[in-house]
Scaffold this motif. Structure first.
Motif, PDB file in Angstrom:
ATOM      1  N   VAL A  16       1.125  -1.493  -0.068  1.00  0.00           N
ATOM      2  CA  VAL A  16      -0.232  -0.006   0.120  1.00  0.00           C
ATOM      3  C   VAL A  16       1.412   1.467   0.067  1.00  0.00           C
ATOM      4  O   VAL A  16       2.015   1.341   0.344  1.00  0.00           O
ATOM      5  CB  VAL A  16      -0.715   0.110   1.359  1.00  0.00           C
ATOM      6  CG1 VAL A  16      -2.043  -0.847   0.946  1.00  0.00           C
ATOM      7  CG2 VAL A  16      -0.532  -0.319   2.392  1.00  0.00           C
ATOM      8  N   GLN A  89      -4.151   1.332  -2.276  1.00  0.00           N
ATOM      9  CA  GLN A  89      -3.566   0.174  -2.962  1.00  0.00           C
ATOM     10  C   GLN A  89      -2.408   0.519  -3.717  1.00  0.00           C
ATOM     11  O   GLN A  89      -2.616   0.938  -5.211  1.00  0.00           O
ATOM     12  CB  GLN A  89      -4.091  -1.017  -3.834  1.00  0.00           C
ATOM     13  CG  GLN A  89      -5.793  -1.440  -2.270  1.00  0.00           C
ATOM     14  CD  GLN A  89      -6.895  -0.186  -2.713  1.00  0.00           C
ATOM     15  OE1 GLN A  89      -6.944   1.014  -2.890  1.00  0.00           O
ATOM     16  NE2 GLN A  89      -8.113  -0.368  -2.448  1.00  0.00           N
ATOM     17  N   LYS A  94      -1.617  -7.301  -6.182  1.00  0.00           N
ATOM     18  CA  LYS A  94      -2.920  -8.884  -5.051  1.00  0.00           C
ATOM     19  C   LYS A  94      -2.617  -9.175  -6.519  1.00  0.00           C
ATOM     20  O   LYS A  94      -2.496 -11.058  -6.215  1.00  0.00           O
ATOM     21  CB  LYS A  94      -4.404  -7.825  -5.738  1.00  0.00           C
ATOM     22  CG  LYS A  94      -5.314  -9.450  -5.044  1.00  0.00           C
ATOM     23  CD  LYS A  94      -6.004  -9.481  -4.740  1.00  0.00           C
ATOM     24  CE  LYS A  94      -7.278 -10.129  -4.127  1.00  0.00           C
ATOM     25  NZ  LYS A  94      -8.551  -9.471  -3.963  1.00  0.00           N
ATOM     26  N   LYS A 124      -7.629  -4.398   3.549  1.00  0.00           N
ATOM     27  CA  LYS A 124      -8.036  -3.149   2.340  1.00  0.00           C
ATOM     28  C   LYS A 124      -7.823  -4.125   0.930  1.00  0.00           C
ATOM     29  O   LYS A 124      -8.807  -3.906   0.300  1.00  0.00           O
ATOM     30  CB  LYS A 124      -7.133  -2.441   2.803  1.00  0.00           C
ATOM     31  CG  LYS A 124      -6.993  -1.185   1.632  1.00  0.00           C
ATOM     32  CD  LYS A 124      -8.499  -0.270   2.109  1.00  0.00           C
ATOM     33  CE  LYS A 124      -8.496   1.061   1.215  1.00  0.00           C
ATOM     34  NZ  LYS A 124      -9.086   1.877   1.488  1.00  0.00           N
ATOM     35  N   LEU A 125      -7.152  -4.999   0.921  1.00  0.00           N
ATOM     36  CA  LEU A 125      -6.473  -5.672  -0.184  1.00  0.00           C
ATOM     37  C   LEU A 125      -7.070  -6.899  -0.661  1.00  0.00           C
ATOM     38  O   LEU A 125      -6.892  -7.327  -1.471  1.00  0.00           O
ATOM     39  CB  LEU A 125      -5.313  -5.354  -0.268  1.00  0.00           C
ATOM     40  CG  LEU A 125      -4.555  -4.744  -0.415  1.00  0.00           C
ATOM     41  CD1 LEU A 125      -2.404  -4.790  -0.900  1.00  0.00           C
ATOM     42  CD2 LEU A 125      -4.906  -3.367  -1.340  1.00  0.00           C
TER      43      LEU A 125
END
Length: 223
Positions: A16, A89, A94, A124-125
């Protein structure tokens, strides 16, 4: 030939874009305590753990009424709130980790940030399930550039240090991984000021990394 079995990620600046949040939280909290927070001194705190940062500012501008531990919690809480509510992000990370998992690499996380920040980032991700081990320097004698957190993470992954790739975006983090005997990949993210001379490989961004890194740096997947 050493078979690479694991990839260990730094968190802030790699998973992040949160380093700006730390700077904002640092400024807001310490300024409220009448600390003269300057850019020059903030640069000195970038590679520190949060207890080290709090002690750093207290020694320069001693305050009264709040204990160091309370002030540290204020900074951390502010950072977590920003992570949860702001867009931070790193593009493509990811999918990059999912590709590594598909190649049977073990995935680890090693960060100087407090352990309470880790779930906020992974949630969050949406990548919590992709990590086999996470480590915070909060539980180490020293943070990066000391290599202890990388030894700890390799132990959790049940791999040898030399079997690990490490992805870092800071010189202190790369130095920690090198001292641990790991292969270092610098994540530059377009940062021309990053000193990546000690890195073994380089990733400019994760969206293109499947083409120019997986075929070159990640040449020994565990298949």
């Amino acid at each position: 030939m050493i078979i690479k079995k694991a990839v260990i990620f730094d968190m802030d600046g790699v998973l992040v874009d949160s380093e700006k949040f730390w700077k904002q939280a640092e400024f807001e909290v310490f300024s409220s305590l009448e600390v003269n927070v300057t850019d020059e001194w903030c640069d000195e705190t970038k590679s520190m753990t949060t207890p080290e940062v709090t002690k750093f500012w207290f020694e320069k501008f001693p305050w009264t009424g709040k204990k160091l531990e309370e002030v540290e919690r204020m900074v951390v809480s502010k950072v977590i709130s920003l992570i949860e509510n702001e867009n931070c992000q790193i593009p493509g990370v990811k999918a990059f980790i999912e590709t590594l998992k598909a190649q049977n690499f073990k995935i680890g996380l090693a960060t100087n940030s407090p352990s309470v920040v880790i779930p906020a980032v992974l949630n969050k991700l949406g990548i919590h399930h992709l990590f086999d081990a996470v480590s915070s320097a909060e539980f180490e004698p020293k943070g990066k550039p000391d290599p202890s957190i990388y030894y700890t993470t390799a132990g959790k992954l049940n791999v040898k240090p030399e079997e690990c790739f490490v992805i870092e975006d800071s010189y202190s983090g790369m130095l920690a991984a090198k001292h641990a005997g790991m292969t270092v990949i610098a994540f530059t993210n377009g940062n021309a000021q990053l000193n990546f001379e000690i890195a073994d490989h380089r990733i400019e961004n994760f969206e293109d990394a499947h083409l120019n890194i997986l075929d070159k740096a990640f040449i020994y997947p565990l298949n």
